[in-house]
Design a protein around this motif. Structure first.
Motif, PDB file in Angstrom:
ATOM      1  N   ASN A  14      -4.600  -0.168  -0.052  1.00  0.00           N
ATOM      2  CA  ASN A  14      -4.328  -0.700   1.288  1.00  0.00           C
ATOM      3  C   ASN A  14      -5.431  -1.647   1.766  1.00  0.00           C
ATOM      4  O   ASN A  14      -5.371  -2.175   2.868  1.00  0.00           O
ATOM      5  CB  ASN A  14      -4.103   0.424   2.303  1.00  0.00           C
TER       6      ASN A  14
ATOM      7  N   PRO B 110       0.820  -1.209   0.000  1.00  0.00           N
ATOM      8  CA  PRO B 110       0.000   0.000   0.000  1.00  0.00           C
ATOM      9  C   PRO B 110       0.855   1.261   0.000  1.00  0.00           C
ATOM     10  O   PRO B 110       1.979   1.255   0.511  1.00  0.00           O
ATOM     11  CB  PRO B 110      -0.796  -0.118   1.308  1.00  0.00           C
TER      12      PRO B 110
ATOM     13  N   GLY C 141      -1.088  -4.445   4.116  1.00  0.00           N
ATOM     14  CA  GLY C 141      -2.437  -3.885   4.178  1.00  0.00           C
ATOM     15  C   GLY C 141      -3.443  -4.895   4.680  1.00  0.00           C
ATOM     16  O   GLY C 141      -3.117  -5.842   5.411  1.00  0.00           O
TER      17      GLY C 141
ATOM     18  N   ILE D  42      -1.034   4.103   4.774  1.00  0.00           N
ATOM     19  CA  ILE D  42      -1.525   3.243   5.851  1.00  0.00           C
ATOM     20  C   ILE D  42      -2.931   3.703   6.239  1.00  0.00           C
ATOM     21  O   ILE D  42      -3.155   4.894   6.493  1.00  0.00           O
ATOM     22  CB  ILE D  42      -0.594   3.281   7.074  1.00  0.00           C
TER      23      ILE D  42
END
Length: 637
Positions: A464, A319, A492, A322
């Motif tokens: 993500n 990803p 993720g 976050i």
């Protein structure tokens, strides 16, 4: 030995698919043929059955032994129903039964020698009828159809109205009921749900004949087979054991082959350097020695570098942002199509870092849930909320996210216009599309190739939160293992639907079982789900037959989401406490051993204060260990 294949070779044009392959199958043996897509597995089955001629080699079947074959695709037609189509396999038994009934009627009016002859025939037919399990043939047909996932309502469907997958299941049922001495199955699990696959496993494990299977379902292979026949780049290798045994042995052999190859390459380089140095001396004696070394080098049988065709496929999912801890919240979700209620009152949460698998029978609504989450299908009722900074990447088994008329190159360029030509080609090369392959149209690709394009787009998305619908469909085993590693290392969050139990067992940290129109939550992988399934289903998902169809309120046995969450939290805390207890016991036992060792040393047992201090610590450890052993017993119950 019931089947022998010796030096089988087969080429299509210049493509040598199978090269001098040999193996044999014993009576009652269960074997699997494995290899990447295009390795020649289905071709080998067709050669064994006689559907394709081999270019070279022999197939020998023991005298009087029969072979049954299930191809990947079936084309049943006609006016028979599902039940009638499968029952037709029992035609000889039904005719025998009719003959027995005729004799019973005829014997009422016969006497003398005629009656004696009839009684002899009647006795013989009855014995044969019993041997063929004639008194249970109808229940046998019903059991096989139900085992393969057909409901009693579907028994009366005409086979001409069935989908391709349903026709394959009917053909599988017919084959199993013919009970040949050798069964050849080409991807038998493709159109089965988990319960049907489990039923087929049990059937084949207990089958009295021999079985040869082509399948990518590693969990299925682990349970059923005791021999693996590998086709790799046209060459055949045979391994004893199930898939896990084979995988370990193959890795060891491949490591050994790679070491031998690298050692030989190192030796060749060394010899070439020595030859060059000797020649540089420009002395007659040195040149003769260099020529002698060259002749020796020419005689070396050079090893090929061990490779797997898909070894070069590289998937790295990562990803770019976050997300928050709360990734997805679903409350009171309901969906029906006309009168067919798929699910109602569905509630679940997904937290950052979880890898959650949705499982369940065919037609229960698993894919529908994913489509609702992606806005492709509207729910009837319910609320869906995504957490902070959640960016979804969607992999669709039907590949609706791909544009059929575009080339592979245009598909990536239009989706990611900031990428230059070299970057696009490098990404496609990572997924095994090189040269002019990048200009193929999506519609001209196979299912597996489309899957690789979708995975390439997924990798570039830097999402993500990955939502994946049957990501392993059409992938060979090597590609599945590469994808598994990518998902396990992904930082993720993942929500996916899959029927691949090995894949689920390897990747899932939690399982949601869609059963009886509701979800049951399991905190663990597929093995954990199997262990707890019966208890959890009885607790949280009463069978539909036990409910009043008109009743909209949840019953006492229906999933109480809040209560379930509390119970799962309690179980998770208990597991954590058990781990902490085991760790403390381990550390104290090590320390106790260290004290015993110290007490035997002269500098300790002659030092009264040190001796008393260690004895006091040892007593405290003993008391604490007694407490911990009791606590461990309570937690482990």
């Amino acid at each position: 030995m019931i089947l022998s294949c010796s030096n089988i070779s087969k080429a299509f044009g210049s493509n040598q698919v199978i090269k001098h392959a040999s193996f044999h199958i014993e009576d009652h043996e269960k074997a699997a043929i494995v290899g990447i897509n295009g390795a020649g597995k289905s071709t080998l089955l067709k050669i064994i059955i006689g559907e394709l001629p081999a270019d070279d080699g022999d197939v020998v079947v023991s005298k009087g032994k029969s072979i049954g074959y299930l191809a990947q695709h079936q084309d049943l037609s006609g006016n028979r129903t599902v039940y009638q189509e499968v029952l037709e396999i029992k035609r000889p038994v039904m005719e025998m039964e009719a003959r027995i009934r005729q004799l019973e009627l005829a014997m009422k009016h016969a006497s003398g020698e005629e009656l004696d002859a009839m009684l002899t025939t009647y006795s013989r037919l009855n014995h044969e009828f019993e041997q063929l399990n004639g008194y249970a043939y109808q229940s046998e047909v019903t059991g096989v159809l139900k085992g393969l996932g057909f409901t009693e309502e579907e028994f009366q469907k005409p086979v001409s109205a069935l989908s391709g997958g349903q026709k394959t299941r009917v053909s599988l049922g017919r084959l199993l009921l013919t009970k040949p001495d050798i069964i050849l199955l080409d991807e038998p699990t493709n159109h089965l749900d988990m319960e049907s696959i489990a039923w087929l496993e049990g059937y084949l494990i207990n089958y009295d004949g021999s079985v040869i299977i082509v399948a990518h379902d590693r969990y299925f292979l682990d349970r059923v087979v005791t021999k693996i026949i590998e086709l790799d780049n046209g060459l055949m290798n045979v391994y004893q054991g199930n898939y896990t045994d084979y995988s370990g042995k193959r890795a060891m052999i491949r490591d050994a082959q790679m070491k031998a190859y690298l050692n030989q390459q190192q030796e060749i380089r060394h010899q070439e350097e020595v030859i060059a140095k000797l020649k540089s001396f420009n002395r007659e004696k040195s040149i003769r020695r260099a020529e002698s070394r060259e002749k020796m080098l020419d005689k070396i049988e050079k090893l090929d570098k061990p490779t797997e065709i898909n070894d070069e496929m590289r998937i790295r999912l990562e990803p770019n942002i976050i997300s928050g801890n709360d990734v997805l919240t679903v409350r009171s979700l309901k969906k029906a199509f006309d009168q067919n209620l798929l699910f109602k009152d569905i509630n679940f949460d997904i937290k950052r870092g979880e890898r959650v698998a949705i499982i369940g029978g065919n037609g229960t609504g698993k894919t529908t849930i994913l489509k609702i989450l992606n806005g492709i299908v509207e729910p009837d009722t319910g609320e869906i909320s995504l957490g902070s900074k959640v960016h979804i990447g969607y992999y669709d088994q039907e590949h609706q996210v791909l544009h059929m008329e575009k080339t592979l190159f245009d598909e990536l360029q239009d989706t990611y216009p900031s990428m230059n030509n070299t970057q696009i080609r490098n990404i496609l090369a990572a997924f095994l599309f090189t040269g002019d392959d990048v200009f193929k149209r999506i519609k001209d690709l196979s299912g597996g190739e489309r899957g690789r394009v979708s995975l390439a787009k997924l990798m570039l998305s830097e999402a993500n939160f990955l939502i994946l619908d049957e990501p392993t469909n059409h992938l060979d085993i090597t590609s599945k293992e590469i994808l598994e590693d990518a998902l396990v290392n992904y930082s993720g969050t993942i929500l996916y639907v899959s029927h691949d139990r090995y894949f689920i067992n390897k990747t899932a940290t939690r399982i949601l079982d869609l059963t009886n129109q509701t979800l049951v939550n399991y905190i663990g992988n597929y093995d954990y789900y199997l262990e707890k399934k019966e208890v959890m289903t009885n607790l949280y998902a009463a069978p539909l037959s036990a409910k009043n169809d008109s009743q909209e309120d949840t019953s006492d046995t229906k999933l109480d989401w809040k209560a379930q969450k509390e119970e799962q939290a309690r179980l998770r805390k208990r597991q954590n406490d058990l781990k902490k207890t085991e760790d403390e016991i381990h550390h104290l036992e090590i320390r106790d051993g260290e004290i015993d060792e110290a007490l035997g040393k002269e500098e300790i047992f002659t030092d009264v204060s040190k001796l008393m201090e260690l004895n006091k610590e040892k007593e405290a450890i003993r008391q604490r260990l007694d407490e911990l052993y009791e606590l461990w017993e309570e937690l482990a119950e």
